[in-house]
Design an enzyme around this catalytic site. Sequence first.
Site, PDB file in Angstrom:
ATOM      1  N   PRO A  13     -34.185  21.264 -23.039  1.00 47.06           N
ATOM      2  CA  PRO A  13     -34.634  20.558 -24.245  1.00 47.06           C
ATOM      3  C   PRO A  13     -33.709  19.400 -24.641  1.00 47.06           C
ATOM      4  CG  PRO A  13     -34.033  22.850 -24.751  1.00 47.06           C
ATOM      5  CD  PRO A  13     -33.960  22.695 -23.277  1.00 47.06           C
ATOM      6  N   ASP A  62     -55.829   5.895 -17.183  1.00 48.28           N
ATOM      7  CA  ASP A  62     -55.251   6.898 -18.081  1.00 48.28           C
ATOM      8  C   ASP A  62     -54.502   6.254 -19.231  1.00 48.28           C
ATOM      9  OD1 ASP A  62     -55.899   9.069 -16.553  1.00 48.28           O
ATOM     10  OD2 ASP A  62     -53.941   9.236 -15.584  1.00 48.28           O
ATOM     11  N   GLU A 108     -30.261  32.052 -23.322  1.00 50.19           N
ATOM     12  CA  GLU A 108     -29.642  31.235 -24.370  1.00 50.19           C
ATOM     13  C   GLU A 108     -29.017  29.953 -23.820  1.00 50.19           C
ATOM     14  OE1 GLU A 108     -29.882  34.515 -25.243  1.00 50.19           O
ATOM     15  OE2 GLU A 108     -30.914  33.972 -27.099  1.00 50.19           O
ATOM     16  N   ARG A 167     -50.708  14.742  -9.344  1.00 45.98           N
ATOM     17  CA  ARG A 167     -51.961  13.984  -9.473  1.00 45.98           C
ATOM     18  C   ARG A 167     -51.774  12.487  -9.171  1.00 45.98           C
ATOM     19  NH1 ARG A 167     -52.693  11.495 -14.334  1.00 45.98           N
ATOM     20  NH2 ARG A 167     -54.961  11.656 -14.415  1.00 45.98           N
TER      21      ARG A 167
HETATM   22  N1  ADE Z   1     -36.637  24.410 -21.930  1.00 48.62           N
HETATM   23  C1  ADE Z   1     -36.897  24.857 -23.160  1.00 48.62           C
HETATM   24  N2  ADE Z   1     -37.522  23.949 -23.899  1.00 48.62           N
HETATM   25  C2  ADE Z   1     -37.673  22.838 -23.100  1.00 48.62           C
HETATM   26  C3  ADE Z   1     -38.238  21.552 -23.287  1.00 48.62           C
HETATM   27  N3  ADE Z   1     -38.781  21.173 -24.449  1.00 48.62           N
HETATM   28  N4  ADE Z   1     -38.213  20.697 -22.244  1.00 48.62           N
HETATM   29  C4  ADE Z   1     -37.647  21.053 -21.072  1.00 48.62           C
HETATM   30  N5  ADE Z   1     -37.096  22.247 -20.841  1.00 48.62           N
HETATM   31  C5  ADE Z   1     -37.096  23.144 -21.845  1.00 48.62           C
END
Ligand code: ADE
Length: 226
Positions: A86, A164, A113, A150
């Site tokens: 994330p 697209d 975690e 794709r």
């Molecule tokens: N792992 C957990 N959340 C994520 C996200 N938003 N993007 C990539 N990997 C992740």
Amino acid sequence: MKIDILTLFPNMFDGLFSESIIKRAIENKLVEINIINFRDYSLDPHKKVDDSPYGGGPGMVLACEPIYRAIKDLKKENSKVILLTPDGSLYNQAMAKDFSKEKHLILICGHYEGFDERIRSFVDYEISIGDYVLTGGEIPASVLTDSIVRLIPGVINDESFSEDSFYDGPLLDYPTYTKPKEFMGMEVPEVLISGNHQNIAKWRLEMQIKKTQERRPDLWEKYNDK
Ligand code: ADE
């Protein structure tokens, strides 16, 4: 192209690539997708891959060793290693386009975690699919795989993706309709039935602009800066 997905939960990918366009791409040998359990690379007798964090804190952290050993085993000269996290760079269509030109991608799904910070030094890219936190990198790895496969030449008709949203710039896609002409009082715009291709193209661009201005002022600003 070959895509290796390193995960602790291979079953999460069951069925995902065995339907529709991705299935056909695999059958036509346009892509090979391997789901690999990185527990297989653990040196621990119990195949353990995580441990408690130094300095304390909740949960368990993925250790360097199994991921390092997996990358060492799989990585070739022209491989690109992508960590799904994330806190990575925000994924977009331009990145999908670039990745679709690669020969070999290794996607690493984080979990629990978090992971040992040093894992970042073994990868070429760190990618996030959005500003929200999922339980792991499996869904993000699937999102990358689908969006990249794709775009591999021959997987789908060129025209389908050249129109697209985001393909050639930051405008959203125009609205499309099919039969019937009227459904519950909602009519198909007259211009689409006119047969006048110039007017249709003009209308479609107007709709793209209107939709982008209304829904994504951030993209509209980018479009104007081009
Ligand atoms: N792992 C957990 N959340 C994520 C996200 N938003 N993007 C990539 N990997 C992740």
